[in-house]
Motif scaffolding. Structure first.
Motif, PDB file in Angstrom:
ATOM      1  N   GLU A  85      88.593 121.127  30.495  1.00  0.00           N
ATOM      2  CA  GLU A  85      87.252 121.723  30.482  1.00  0.00           C
ATOM      3  C   GLU A  85      86.861 122.214  31.877  1.00  0.00           C
ATOM      4  O   GLU A  85      86.359 123.329  32.040  1.00  0.00           O
ATOM      5  CB  GLU A  85      86.234 120.704  29.978  1.00  0.00           C
ATOM      6  N   LYS A  89      86.763 126.435  33.193  1.00  0.00           N
ATOM      7  CA  LYS A  89      85.501 126.931  33.756  1.00  0.00           C
ATOM      8  C   LYS A  89      85.687 127.479  35.169  1.00  0.00           C
ATOM      9  O   LYS A  89      84.982 128.394  35.588  1.00  0.00           O
ATOM     10  CB  LYS A  89      84.456 125.813  33.768  1.00  0.00           C
ATOM     11  N   PRO A 106      90.282 123.114  22.508  1.00  0.00           N
ATOM     12  CA  PRO A 106      89.077 122.941  21.683  1.00  0.00           C
ATOM     13  C   PRO A 106      88.276 124.247  21.621  1.00  0.00           C
ATOM     14  O   PRO A 106      88.120 124.937  22.647  1.00  0.00           O
ATOM     15  CB  PRO A 106      88.300 121.839  22.415  1.00  0.00           C
ATOM     16  N   PRO A 107      87.776 124.633  20.467  1.00  0.00           N
ATOM     17  CA  PRO A 107      87.077 125.922  20.313  1.00  0.00           C
ATOM     18  C   PRO A 107      85.931 126.116  21.289  1.00  0.00           C
ATOM     19  O   PRO A 107      85.669 127.241  21.746  1.00  0.00           O
ATOM     20  CB  PRO A 107      86.579 125.876  18.859  1.00  0.00           C
ATOM     21  N   GLU A 108      85.228 125.021  21.624  1.00  0.00           N
ATOM     22  CA  GLU A 108      84.062 125.160  22.507  1.00  0.00           C
ATOM     23  C   GLU A 108      84.437 125.534  23.939  1.00  0.00           C
ATOM     24  O   GLU A 108      83.568 125.923  24.733  1.00  0.00           O
ATOM     25  CB  GLU A 108      83.244 123.861  22.515  1.00  0.00           C
ATOM     26  N   LEU A 109      85.726 125.417  24.292  1.00  0.00           N
ATOM     27  CA  LEU A 109      86.162 125.765  25.646  1.00  0.00           C
ATOM     28  C   LEU A 109      86.665 127.200  25.752  1.00  0.00           C
ATOM     29  O   LEU A 109      86.921 127.681  26.854  1.00  0.00           O
ATOM     30  CB  LEU A 109      87.278 124.814  26.102  1.00  0.00           C
ATOM     31  N   ARG A 111      87.100 131.131  26.124  1.00  0.00           N
ATOM     32  CA  ARG A 111      86.375 132.181  26.846  1.00  0.00           C
ATOM     33  C   ARG A 111      86.956 133.534  26.441  1.00  0.00           C
ATOM     34  O   ARG A 111      88.179 133.682  26.306  1.00  0.00           O
ATOM     35  CB  ARG A 111      86.516 132.002  28.358  1.00  0.00           C
TER      36      ARG A 111
END
Length: 615
Positions: A85, A89, A106-109, A111
């Motif tokens: 994560e 970023k 994970p999908p939430e990471l 970009r």
């Protein structure tokens, strides 16, 4: 997305787990670029535990030779799910995120402004190796092979490096090359190689070498004539003594008897270590120790003794983030004031600020000359970034006719010919430096008590205030003499006169000089600069500041310690010296310096200028 091809100009960062053997693979990648004639600047960012926590390795690739930390990441090689994560970023917009997609992101990471390259490295290793440790180790070599394909690098250079690394261990060469080839082929099969960042062979390295500052200090101590070292292990200075030990075994052995002409003592603590150094130096040996901030704190009382009793003492301080235990494996320039005024009472110590491995070598050797010439402690102020990272450096040089400056030492003949009483602390020549003798030089002349208490010029104990003042004033005279002898500042002036200057020292140099280059080329802002090399400050330091309305002081600590030292020594108006500070434990970046100076100048359009937002 459509991309421009970028050749030999990018920053790549490896995210790994400490203790998995990734360090050697990452260094293999960096050395391959160096062998291809392209300048590099690697930074190893590791935790203070033995294994299990995240670790990173950042490589700046720049064919123009900018060697400071740039700021920003173009390619992230993410091999550690724990830090994924954070790693994704950190990547700049338009960058490449390379990861082991045996387990997905994970999908939430995700970009949409970067390219994501997944390589099934763990799956490939499971098929190739049965042993868990081999799977772990060779996965590292495989991602290096994949990078060779993605960056369009010459594979043969890796084969050469692997053969060099395992020379004499033939059985290890073939499996490492096999893993490299497997990673190379995997990248070719998985992705359209190469990507927009490329490595092309150049001839921009010349005769430069890769070496870390601690090794250069250890070698400098040997060439500087050191025969005694006492130390207590502490990160990040331990390898200074390790390297000294390695070199003295080569250069300090009697060729006829095979006896050691050196002594290395691992003391029970830092207090014992500096005490042994002072004792050996008092006896005429060239002796030194190496430590970091916590050790320097413990050594303060003995440094005061060496200053007041006037005993040559050399200390290499590889600075780290403090206070207390702080962050042992992170870098700072946070011992500036502690070193300059170490000990209670009125003390001042010669400090040298190397910014390159070559200066580590030169300043360590020079420290022994200065210590003996001025009969005082000399501290070489390196830091973790310089000390423990490989740096591209000019080769170390030593003039064959160079001799040691042993300072003012009375020989037996000198003492025999004295017509007046010998005074150990007598200023005979008017420069504040007295004459000393080595123990046992003469059977009846030249003896004295070495005291940490107040004494007169004959080393006789006294509490008479006038005698104390005479001694302290003589020490101050000696200090002023030293200001004309220590390395001079390096001053770089622009073609046109300017009212703003920039001061840097130590490892802030490379990033500062790059920032100044880009301020000029991108923003039309030309500034003079000065690299401080030593304390006490010479007249040139004062003159540079007086020539400018405002001067930025770039340093890597919270409290603007070099700025404080300048104000204390010269009594400048504080508002004229603008602190530009960085202290998160990572090396300062050129991008940060450039933005901070540009923003300050843009926000300050009238004179007198507003107070800097850095206060």
């Amino acid at each position: 997305m459509k991309r421009d091809i970028v050749v030999n100009k990018f920053v790549i960062k490896f995210a790994n787990i400490n203790g998995t053997g990734s360090a050697s693979a990452n260094k293999l990648f960096a050395k391959a670029i160096f062998r291809l004639g392209v300048p590099i600047s690697p930074k190893n960012i590791f935790p203070s535990n033995i294994q299990g926590l995240p670790t990173w390795y950042e490589v700046r690739v720049n064919e123009n030779g900018f060697l400071g930390r740039r700021g920003g990441i173009d390619i992230m090689v993410a091999m550690n799910p724990q830090s994924m994560e954070r790693d994704i970023k950190e990547l700049d917009k338009g960058g490449y995120f390379i990861y082991d997609n045996t387990k997905g992101i994970p999908p939430e990471l995700m970009r949409d402004d970067i390219d994501i390259i997944g390589l099934p490295l763990t799956d490939a290793c499971r098929k190739m190796y049965d042993d868990p440790r081999k799977r772990q180790l060779f996965r590292n070599v495989m991602y290096v092979g994949a990078l060779a394909a993605l960056l369009d690098m010459e594979k043969e250079i890796f084969h050469q490096l692997i053969s060099d690394q395992f020379r004499g261990k033939t059985k290890l060469i073939e499996p490492n090359i096999q893993a490299l080839e497997a990673g190379y082929n995997l990248a070719k099969e998985t992705y359209n190689c190469p990507i927009s960042y490329r490595i092309e062979r150049r001839d921009n390295v010349g005769n430069k070498i890769l070496i870390d500052g601690n090794e250069a200090c250890g070698l400098g101590a040997v060439y500087g004539g050191a025969t005694v070292s006492a130390w207590y292990p502490i990160t990040p200075s331990t390898s200074v003594i390790d390297n000294f030990a390695r070199y003295v075994r080569k250069f300090r052995m009697d060729p006829e008897t095979g006896q050691k002409n050196y002594a290395i003592v691992q003391a029970e603590d830092e207090l014992a270590a500096i005490g042994m150094v002072i004792g050996a130096s008092w006896n005429g040996a060239r002796a030194f120790t190496a430590t970091s901030g916590p050790g320097l704190s413990l050594m303060n009382e003995f440094l005061g003794l060496a200053y007041f009793a006037e005993i040559p003492t050399v200390l290499i301080d590889v600075q780290r983030a403090g206070p207390s235990t702080g962050m042992p494996t992170r870098t700072q320039q946070s011992d500036v004031l502690a070193a300059a005024y170490a000990s209670h009472g009125d003390t001042k110590h010669i400090c040298l600020y190397p910014s390159t491995p070559k200066e580590c070598f030169e300043y360590t050797a020079t420290a022994f000359d200065l210590a003996e010439r001025f009969q005082t402690p000399v501290l070489v102020m390196s830091d973790l970034d310089l000390g423990m990272n490989d740096n591209m450096s000019e080769p170390m040089e030593w003039a064959p006719d160079r001799t040691y400056d042993r300072g003012k030492v009375h020989t037996r003949e000198d003492l025999e010919n004295l017509t007046e009483r010998y005074g150990r602390y007598q200023d005979v020549d008017g420069d504040g430096i007295p004459y000393r003798t080595y123990p046992g030089t003469h059977p009846t002349k030249g003896a004295f008590f070495t005291r940490g208490t107040s004494k007169d010029e004959f080393a006789i104990y006294t509490e008479i205030g006038g005698k104390y003042i005479e001694n302290m004033d003589r020490l101050q005279k000696k200090w002023k003499t030293a200001a004309n002898t220590v390395p001079k500042p390096i001053i770089r002036k622009t073609a046109k006169p300017c009212t703003i200057g920039v001061i840097h020292y130590g490892t802030s140099e490379a990033s500062t000089l790059e920032a100044l280059h880009h301020l000029n080329s991108l923003h039309g802002i030309s500034l003079d600069s000065m690299g401080i090399q030593a304390f006490p400050f010479s007249d040139e330091v004062e003159q540079f500041i007086n020539e400018h309305e405002y001067v930025f002081v770039v340093e890597q600590n919270r409290d603007a310690q070099m700025r404080t030292l300048l104000i204390n020594e010269f009594d400048f108006e504080p508002d004229r010296l603008v602190p530009l500070l960085h202290y998160d434990g990572s090396p300062i970046t050129a991008r940060y310096i450039r933005h901070e100076i540009r923003d300050w100048i843009l926000q300050t359009t009238t004179s007198p200028r507003r107070r800097s937002r850095f206060y």
